[in-house]
Design a protein around this motif. Structure first.
Motif, PDB file in Angstrom:
ATOM      1  N   ARG A 104      42.896  -8.631 151.700  1.00  0.00           N
ATOM      2  CA  ARG A 104      43.535  -8.858 153.004  1.00  0.00           C
ATOM      3  C   ARG A 104      45.049  -8.893 152.863  1.00  0.00           C
ATOM      4  O   ARG A 104      45.605  -9.375 151.870  1.00  0.00           O
ATOM      5  CB  ARG A 104      43.032 -10.157 153.632  1.00  0.00           C
ATOM      6  CG  ARG A 104      41.555 -10.145 153.956  1.00  0.00           C
ATOM      7  CD  ARG A 104      41.204  -9.081 154.977  1.00  0.00           C
ATOM      8  NE  ARG A 104      39.763  -8.967 155.182  1.00  0.00           N
ATOM      9  CZ  ARG A 104      39.176  -7.998 155.855  1.00  0.00           C
ATOM     10  NH1 ARG A 104      39.915  -7.043 156.413  1.00  0.00           N
ATOM     11  NH2 ARG A 104      37.871  -7.953 155.990  1.00  0.00           N
ATOM     12  N   LEU A 105      45.726  -8.392 153.907  1.00  0.00           N
ATOM     13  CA  LEU A 105      47.174  -8.255 153.871  1.00  0.00           C
ATOM     14  C   LEU A 105      47.893  -9.598 153.889  1.00  0.00           C
ATOM     15  O   LEU A 105      48.806  -9.837 153.086  1.00  0.00           O
ATOM     16  CB  LEU A 105      47.626  -7.386 155.053  1.00  0.00           C
ATOM     17  CG  LEU A 105      49.091  -6.977 155.124  1.00  0.00           C
ATOM     18  CD1 LEU A 105      49.217  -5.637 155.832  1.00  0.00           C
ATOM     19  CD2 LEU A 105      49.944  -7.994 155.862  1.00  0.00           C
ATOM     20  N   ARG A 108      47.979 -11.487 150.630  1.00  0.00           N
ATOM     21  CA  ARG A 108      48.794 -10.761 149.651  1.00  0.00           C
ATOM     22  C   ARG A 108      50.276 -11.016 149.891  1.00  0.00           C
ATOM     23  O   ARG A 108      51.032 -11.288 148.962  1.00  0.00           O
ATOM     24  CB  ARG A 108      48.470  -9.264 149.745  1.00  0.00           C
ATOM     25  CG  ARG A 108      49.405  -8.339 148.986  1.00  0.00           C
ATOM     26  CD  ARG A 108      49.497  -8.623 147.501  1.00  0.00           C
ATOM     27  NE  ARG A 108      48.209  -8.584 146.826  1.00  0.00           N
ATOM     28  CZ  ARG A 108      48.070  -8.701 145.509  1.00  0.00           C
ATOM     29  NH1 ARG A 108      49.129  -8.864 144.745  1.00  0.00           N
ATOM     30  NH2 ARG A 108      46.860  -8.690 144.975  1.00  0.00           N
ATOM     31  N   SER A 168      54.756  -8.923 157.427  1.00  0.00           N
ATOM     32  CA  SER A 168      53.354  -8.576 157.716  1.00  0.00           C
ATOM     33  C   SER A 168      53.126  -8.170 159.171  1.00  0.00           C
ATOM     34  O   SER A 168      52.057  -7.649 159.491  1.00  0.00           O
ATOM     35  CB  SER A 168      52.426  -9.751 157.376  1.00  0.00           C
ATOM     36  OG  SER A 168      52.625 -10.843 158.256  1.00  0.00           O
ATOM     37  N   ALA A 211      51.478  -4.746 160.570  1.00  0.00           N
ATOM     38  CA  ALA A 211      50.055  -4.425 160.706  1.00  0.00           C
ATOM     39  C   ALA A 211      49.688  -4.138 162.154  1.00  0.00           C
ATOM     40  O   ALA A 211      48.766  -3.359 162.432  1.00  0.00           O
ATOM     41  CB  ALA A 211      49.196  -5.569 160.168  1.00  0.00           C
ATOM     42  N   PRO A 233      47.475  -9.128 160.786  1.00  0.00           N
ATOM     43  CA  PRO A 233      47.712  -9.218 159.342  1.00  0.00           C
ATOM     44  C   PRO A 233      46.607  -9.970 158.616  1.00  0.00           C
ATOM     45  O   PRO A 233      46.425  -9.788 157.412  1.00  0.00           O
ATOM     46  CB  PRO A 233      49.044  -9.976 159.244  1.00  0.00           C
ATOM     47  CG  PRO A 233      49.684  -9.830 160.580  1.00  0.00           C
ATOM     48  CD  PRO A 233      48.566  -9.737 161.569  1.00  0.00           C
ATOM     49  N   ALA A 279      45.369  -4.907 152.646  1.00  0.00           N
ATOM     50  CA  ALA A 279      46.727  -4.883 152.101  1.00  0.00           C
ATOM     51  C   ALA A 279      47.270  -3.466 151.964  1.00  0.00           C
ATOM     52  O   ALA A 279      48.488  -3.286 151.849  1.00  0.00           O
ATOM     53  CB  ALA A 279      46.762  -5.599 150.751  1.00  0.00           C
ATOM     54  N   SER A 325      50.245  -2.454 153.988  1.00  0.00           N
ATOM     55  CA  SER A 325      51.622  -2.813 153.637  1.00  0.00           C
ATOM     56  C   SER A 325      52.469  -1.577 153.387  1.00  0.00           C
ATOM     57  O   SER A 325      53.691  -1.674 153.254  1.00  0.00           O
ATOM     58  CB  SER A 325      51.648  -3.716 152.403  1.00  0.00           C
ATOM     59  OG  SER A 325      51.302  -5.039 152.737  1.00  0.00           O
TER      60      SER A 325
END
Length: 489
Positions: free
Chosen positions: A168-169, A172, A187, A190, A197, A202, A205
């Motif tokens: 997951r973004l 991260r 973030s 997204a 986010p 991820a 990104s």
């Protein structure tokens, strides 16, 4: 081959540039009187107001597109690098200038949140660069025919996994920044992909890479000038552009192969291949008269936006930049309200762009341009936009005024909400097309060819690789590759 391109949006123009550079006879048919598609413009009373995308990144992709037509970026556009790229404003009253260049940004973060966060930023940039190298070539600048093709790149997939790109973004980003304000700044991108986010992988990104590492740009004359420049380059290379020429049907022969298009009242333009830059759902339902692919008909679409653009009299607030991000107090809950509940954010984060901060010539003396965007649900949600639209316009204008921007003397204005986007032919009333969920991205996204319609190639944000000016430009190159393959069959 003779290729007809339906639509002079950025994807169609990019495809035309690549195709003419490869020796094809290219005709672009555009329903409007000017190029640009969604990247439109309003010009009234000396104000020049862009009505489409406001953020430009990845100058290299523009250079590649112009070069494909035997031209250069510099021949057609004067592009500025913005610094700061954004002014980020938070509900606690703090502000951060998001600077161009790693050293400048690290120094800014050091003064804003301390040396530890600045060091985290440097590590984050290093990760973004690795992510870009691992993702762009193998997974973005290519057309997929089947998800099985992913399995043919085990090393590339393994590299993404090692980088944590399949997690997951938000976590991260949080692994590099303890400060929640910085987590937001790195973030929020997204949402460009139609995702929270907290839900996005991820890998997205890469959009942050395009902003943070490659930099944010602005062309003299406004964003619409990108389309004008590409159209000029295409024409210089031999493309025929016909405006006020709405395509009403894509025609096929008895064998199902594309044979040309019908324009306006019935004139026929023959073609060996057709590249279509219209909205994908409209292409299938209206221009072809066949059922769209499942992902188009039943997929999850990105949120839409309420966009208030205005030419006003008055000056910007003292610290205002070209792009200004005003974050609301809520963050995770705001995404849940928007994406899960289908309701407007009660305390929305908004983007306020003033192109006159960079190019004063876009307004008369004493004038300012404003572009205020609030993410809102698309037409699949429960809102009654006949009621919600006027309310959203009033709320957005009031919020902009409360933030210190001049809104009391409006000379020209426009407001775009989901019904207005739908009136432009955009499915579900969103200018961001299908959301980039895992099973709507890469090999799972709408293919740019359809076995049912040989000789047709799709281009633009609804197909691969996806949403945003950089991706749409890439889609033009991929479309040209598909036409080449069709011609060599």
């Amino acid at each position: 081959m003779r290729v007809v391109v339906v639509g002079a949006g950025l994807g169609g123009l990019a495809a035309a540039c690549h195709l003419v550079g490869r020796g094809h006879d290219v005709v672009v048919l555009e329903r409007a009187a000017t190029p640009g598609g969604v990247a439109g413009v309003v010009e009234e009373h000396g104000y020049h107001l862009d009505t489409g995308p406001a953020v430009l990144t990845m100058a290299s992709l523009l250079e590649t597109t112009f070069a494909a037509a035997g031209s250069t970026l510099e021949q057609h556009l004067h592009v500025h690098r913005l610094d700061p790229m954004y002014r980020a404003c938070f509900a606690d009253g703090t502000e951060l200038a998001v600077r161009a260049g790693v050293d400048a940004m690290a120094a800014e973060i050091d003064g804003f949140a301390g040396a530890r966060e600045a060091a985290g930023f440097r590590r984050f940039v290093g990760w973004l660069r690795e992510l870009y190298e691992a993702e762009f070539g193998p997974f973005i600048v290519r057309s997929f025919d089947s998800p099985v093709e992913l399995l043919r790149q085990p090393r590339a997939l393994a590299r993404l996994a090692r980088l944590g790109a399949l997690g997951r973004l938000a976590p991260r980003v949080a692994s590099y920044f303890a400060d929640e304000r910085l987590q937001r700044v790195f973030s929020f991108q997204a949402l460009y992909a139609g995702l929270s986010p907290f839900d996005a992988l991820a890998v997205f990104s890469i959009i942050t890479y395009m902003d943070t590492v490659e930099g944010v740009l602005f062309p003299t004359g406004g964003m619409h000038e990108i389309a004008v420049g590409l159209a000029r380059a295409a024409e210089d290379a031999g493309v025929t552009l016909a405006y006020s020429s709405p395509v009403t049907r894509i025609e096929r022969g008895p064998d199902g192969v594309v044979s040309g298009v019908r324009v306006g009242g019935g004139d026929r333009v023959g073609a060996d291949a057709v590249v279509c830059n219209a909205d994908v759902a409209a292409t299938y339902r209206t221009l072809l008269g066949i059922a769209p692919p499942r992902v188009v008909a039943r997929g999850t679409y990105s949120p839409s936006c309420a966009l208030w653009i205005a030419g006003v009299r008055g000056a910007l607030p003292p610290r205002a930049a070209h792009h200004n991000l005003h974050f609301g107090r809520a963050w995770r809950d705001a995404f849940s309200t928007l994406l899960d509940d289908g309701r407007r954010m009660p305390d929305p984060s908004i983007l306020v762009t003033s192109a006159t901060a960079t190019d004063p010539g876009l307004a008369p003396d004493g004038g300012t341009t404003l572009y205020a965007l609030e993410p809102v649900p698309n037409l699949a949600g429960p809102l009654d936009w006949a009621v919600e639209g006027p309310r959203a316009q009033a709320d957005l204008r009031a919020r902009v005024g409360e933030l210190g921007y001049p809104v009391d003397d409006v000379v020209v204005e426009r407001f775009l909400d989901p019904p207005a986007w739908a009136a432009q032919g955009l499915e579900r009333g969103t200018p961001f097309s299908l959301a980039h969920q895992f099973f709507q991205s890469g090999p799972f996204r709408t293919r740019n060819v359809d076995d049912r319609v040989p000789g047709l190639v799709l281009v633009g944000m609804g197909t691969v690789p996806g949403v945003g000016i950089p991706m749409v430009l890439v889609s033009g190159q991929l479309a040209a590759d598909r036409v080449e393959a069709w011609g060599q069959r």
